[in-house]
Design a protein around this motif. Structure first.
Motif, short mmCIF file in Angstrom:
data_model
loop_
_atom_site.label_atom_id
_atom_site.label_comp_id
_atom_site.label_asym_id
_atom_site.label_seq_id
_atom_site.Cartn_x
_atom_site.Cartn_y
_atom_site.Cartn_z
N LEU B 278 0.83 -1.21 0.00
CA LEU B 278 0.00 0.00 0.00
C LEU B 278 0.86 1.25 0.00
O LEU B 278 0.58 2.22 -0.71
N GLY B 279 1.93 1.23 0.79
CA GLY B 279 2.77 2.42 0.88
C GLY B 279 3.81 2.49 -0.23
O GLY B 279 4.33 3.55 -0.53
N GLY B 280 4.10 1.34 -0.84
CA GLY B 280 5.18 1.29 -1.82
C GLY B 280 4.73 1.53 -3.24
O GLY B 280 5.49 1.29 -4.17
N VAL B 281 3.50 2.00 -3.40
CA VAL B 281 2.99 2.16 -4.76
C VAL B 281 3.33 3.52 -5.35
O VAL B 281 2.95 3.80 -6.47
N VAL B 282 4.05 4.34 -4.58
CA VAL B 282 4.29 5.73 -5.00
C VAL B 282 4.85 5.81 -6.42
O VAL B 282 4.29 6.47 -7.29
N ILE B 283 5.95 5.07 -6.66
CA ILE B 283 6.60 5.15 -7.97
C ILE B 283 5.72 4.51 -9.05
O ILE B 283 5.53 5.07 -10.12
N THR B 284 5.19 3.32 -8.73
CA THR B 284 4.37 2.62 -9.72
C THR B 284 3.19 3.47 -10.17
O THR B 284 2.92 3.60 -11.36
N GLU B 285 2.49 4.06 -9.19
CA GLU B 285 1.33 4.88 -9.55
C GLU B 285 1.75 6.10 -10.35
O GLU B 285 1.03 6.54 -11.24
N THR B 286 2.93 6.65 -10.04
CA THR B 286 3.40 7.81 -10.79
C THR B 286 3.72 7.43 -12.23
O THR B 286 3.34 8.13 -13.16
N VAL B 287 4.39 6.29 -12.41
CA VAL B 287 4.75 5.86 -13.76
C VAL B 287 3.50 5.65 -14.61
O VAL B 287 3.42 6.07 -15.76
N PHE B 288 2.47 5.01 -14.03
CA PHE B 288 1.28 4.67 -14.81
C PHE B 288 0.16 5.70 -14.69
O PHE B 288 -0.95 5.44 -15.14
N GLU B 289 0.46 6.83 -14.06
CA GLU B 289 -0.55 7.87 -13.86
C GLU B 289 -1.84 7.29 -13.28
O GLU B 289 -2.94 7.63 -13.69
N TYR B 290 -1.66 6.41 -12.34
CA TYR B 290 -2.79 5.75 -11.69
C TYR B 290 -3.23 6.61 -10.50
O TYR B 290 -2.42 6.88 -9.61
N PRO B 291 -4.49 7.06 -10.49
CA PRO B 291 -4.88 8.05 -9.48
C PRO B 291 -5.06 7.45 -8.09
O PRO B 291 -6.17 7.44 -7.55
N GLY B 292 -4.02 6.96 -7.50
CA GLY B 292 -4.11 6.40 -6.16
C GLY B 292 -3.44 7.33 -5.16
O GLY B 292 -3.01 8.43 -5.50
N ILE B 293 -3.33 6.83 -3.94
CA ILE B 293 -2.82 7.67 -2.85
C ILE B 293 -1.32 7.92 -3.02
O ILE B 293 -0.79 8.96 -2.62
N GLY B 294 -0.62 6.98 -3.65
CA GLY B 294 0.83 7.13 -3.82
C GLY B 294 1.17 8.25 -4.79
O GLY B 294 2.08 9.04 -4.54
N ARG B 295 0.46 8.32 -5.92
CA ARG B 295 0.75 9.36 -6.89
C ARG B 295 0.44 10.73 -6.28
O ARG B 295 1.16 11.70 -6.48
N TRP B 296 -0.65 10.77 -5.49
CA TRP B 296 -0.99 12.01 -4.80
C TRP B 296 0.12 12.40 -3.83
O TRP B 296 0.54 13.56 -3.78
N GLY B 297 0.62 11.41 -3.08
CA GLY B 297 1.69 11.68 -2.12
C GLY B 297 2.93 12.23 -2.81
O GLY B 297 3.54 13.20 -2.36
N ALA B 298 3.31 11.61 -3.93
CA ALA B 298 4.50 12.06 -4.64
C ALA B 298 4.29 13.46 -5.20
O ALA B 298 5.16 14.34 -5.05
N ALA B 299 3.14 13.68 -5.83
CA ALA B 299 2.86 15.00 -6.40
C ALA B 299 2.84 16.06 -5.31
O ALA B 299 3.40 17.15 -5.46
#
Lengths: 299, 341
Positions: B278-299
């Motif tokens: 759950l916490g380690g999805v930051v990079i994956t979600e950013t790469v795939f522009e997947y609107p999850g909590i990780g991409r939000w955290g990174a942005a």
């Protein structure tokens, strides 16, 4: 195993003197049989040499641009092609290796140092100090590292020292736990008692007797940390907050290449491959070292 | 058992307190004006900046500020996230189901393949299958998410056009956001089936395929390594030899006797693995522009959206603490030796 004792005739040894090899000799012999680990070590050595002698290996400088020759595919003049500004990719790859390896080794060394210090103090003094230090360790392990690291990295402004500092902040906990466990085992053994009876101070017991005996897990953990630190720096650079251009790192080369992934895919391949290979080799090496030094270790 | 859990529960608030304190120390690096966003639920309130600074005593000593912030956090005011353009708690609520779905779909293959391959590897030690799975174990573990993800994206989206990035295609997301689509669980694949809209289910799966594949490789590799070493340790033990010498069939020895004990560390780790997913999805979600909590955290972190990062950190620290607790309880449950200590 018996083969090693054969060299010395049995009678020549006075009674009570231990024969055979030191712990490190035994470890080295076991390590030599771990072919994959040897290969990993050799590749790392090669990468280190390439990074150190980078200025002698390439006719270009890493800042030199050639605007007439941008995004050129690999050729004899530019073996790995050029990037969007006309930098020679091979040159930048070599210089980036300097930065990435420096970051990896520095972060591993500093986190091994602080991990050993904190774990050593916690294990040796026990009681409230142990409680406080280990709870701090738990807390640090509970904080999700990436967003917090991103913020801190932004404050550090993308310098090598800043990145190493941030990486260390989130990398010492594993070592601290391992060292504490080892010290707890060693603390009540006879040789510690003997040292104390001879009047050795706490610092001397800790530094001269306990920590050297707890070094095996530290070495293994530090080896693995080099790989993970390089990986994390690359991830930070990939997000744009790691080492800042024009200083090249494998991570920021990859991040830059991402924009041209359809027009010049080879730009992404080389730094990606270097990161993967380096991390892989450090993991090979770490695995081999663990098997050689202490196979039961859970690192 | 009760005493064991009670002892663990005592540690929980201590760690939670430490986490909030540490996050707040980090926040002290910022100016009071930047910290003001922590207490706002609507960006218009920021116009009255001085009043917020005064009301929440943002120029007061550290402990007073900490106390005020804790009060706000416990009353459900986690501040305003500029990146998400909504309050932090609401942002977590709307992004988390996406991440949960991604993590859940990755977790199942990770467990199945990891345990299967790890066992296989241990049973056929030093045979070709063992070498192959060990090679997979170490290389998958070393494969950086962003390189692997980028490669998958280039191949399966760039070249084949099979699996697009993002969450849903345009038509599907228009339909999903219309009142006709009822949300039961927040998990799109499940909701699509419950609504009887099979095409949305397929569309969601197409967008999930690559991120799932990206996440799966790393953790499966990890699990293969753990299962293999644990299985090898168990296979050496006397009771396994006893079982064999009684004449039990090899599959019974492996599956019934050995694997049960070998899975103890795997089960214990699985709850931590899930939280890590759950916490380690930051990079994956950013790469795939997947609107999850990780991409939000990174942005959020990239744009110095402080309340969002603080909220993200708090949320995941809580999850991690509970994940640890579940791991401890599972450990005590499957291994009586721990309980009795």
């Amino acid at each position: 195993m018996a083969r090693n004792a054969v060299a010395i005739p049995e009678r020549a040894v006075p009674a009570g003197v231990a024969v055979g090899q030191s712990y490190w000799q035994i470890a080295w012999r076991r390590f030599k049989h771990h072919r994959v680990a040897l290969l990993g070590g050799a590749v790392i050595l090669l990468f280190l040499l390439l990074a150190i002698f980078a200025p002698y290996l390439t006719p270009y400088s890493f800042e030199q641009i050639d605007l007439l020759n941008r995004k050129a595919p690999p050729s004899l003049k530019h073996l790995l092609g050029t990037d969007d500004l006309g930098h020679d990719v091979l040159t930048r790859l070599l210089y980036a290796g300097r930065i990435s390896l420096t970051v990896g080794f520095s972060a591993a060394l500093t986190s091994a140092f602080f991990g050993t210090l904190i774990g050593g103090l916690a294990g040796f003094y026990g009681r409230w100090l142990d409680n406080v230090l280990m709870r701090i360790t738990d807390i640090m392990l509970s904080i999700p590292d990436l967003p917090v690291i991103i913020i801190l990295a932004r404050y550090m402004g993308g310098s090598v020292v800043g990145i190493v500092f941030v990486l260390t902040l989130f990398a010492w906990m594993g070592t601290a736990r391992l060292v504490r466990g080892e010290i707890l085992k060693l603390r009540n053994q006879d040789f510690t008692e003997a040292a104390r009876a001879m009047g050795a101070s706490d610092v001397r017991i800790l530094v001269r007797h306990l920590i050297p005996n707890a070094l095996a897990p530290v070495i293994v953990a530090a080896t693995l940390t080099v790989g993970s630190a390089i990986l994390l720096e690359a991830a930070l650079s990939f997000l744009g907050v790691g080492i800042q251009p024009p200083t090249p790192s494998w991570g920021n080369m990859l991040q830059n290449a991402q924009d041209f992934i359809w027009t010049a895919p080879w730009l992404a391949v080389w730094p990606g491959a270097m990161i993967f290979l380096t991390v892989l080799c450090f993991n090979f090496l770490g695995d081999g070292l663990r098997d050689a030094l202490d196979p039961r270790l859970k690192v | 058992m009760t005493a064991y859990i009670a002892r663990r529960l005592v540690l929980l608030p201590i760690v939670a307190f430490g986490v909030t304190l540490l996050i707040f120390i980090l926040l002290q690096l910022l100016s009071p004006t930047m910290r003001a966003a922590l207490f706002v639920t609507d960006p218009r309130q920021l116009q009255a900046l001085h009043e917020i600074i005064k009301t929440y005593q943002l120029d007061a000593p550290f402990y007073i500020q900490y106390w005020n912030w804790m009060k706000a956090v416990f009353t459900g005011n986690w501040g305003w996230s500029e990146t998400a353009r909504m309050p932090v708690l609401q942002a977590i609520k709307s992004f988390f189901p996406n991440t949960f779905e991604l993590a859940l779909l990755s977790f199942i293959p990770i467990l199945l393949v990891g345990i299967w391959l790890g066992t296989l590897s241990a049973v056929h030690r030093d045979r070709i299958i063992d070498h192959l799975s060990r090679f997979f174990g170490i290389s998958g573990y070393s494969l950086p998410t962003f390189i692997w993800g980028l490669f998958l994206l280039m191949l399966f989206y760039g070249h084949f056009r099979w699996f697009p990035p993002g969450r849903l295609s345009l038509e599907a997301s228009l339909y999903v956001n219309s009142p006709e689509f009822r949300r039961f669980t927040g998990l799109l694949t499940v909701d699509a089936l419950l609504n009887g809209e099979f095409w949305i289910f397929v569309d969601a799966l197409r967008h999930l395929a690559l991120p799932v594949l990206t996440l799966t490789v790393h953790d499966t590799a990890l699990l293969v390594r753990i299962t293999r070493s644990s299985m090898l340790e168990v296979l050496r033990q006397d009771y396994v030899r006893t079982a064999r010498s009684k004449g039990l069939a090899e599959p019974v020895v492996i599956n019934k006797h050995a694997r049960k004990n070998a899975l103890i560390p795997v089960i214990t780790l699985s709850s931590l693995l899930f939280v890590g997913l759950l916490g380690g999805v930051v990079i994956t979600e950013t790469v795939f522009e997947y609107p999850g909590i990780g991409r939000w955290g990174a942005a959020a972190a990239l744009h110095l959206d402080i309340p969002a990062v603080a909220g993200f950190a708090l949320f995941f620290a809580t999850l991690t603490v509970f994940g640890n607790l579940v791991a401890d309880i599972l450990y005590a449950y499957v291994d009586p030796r721990i309980r009795l200590r």
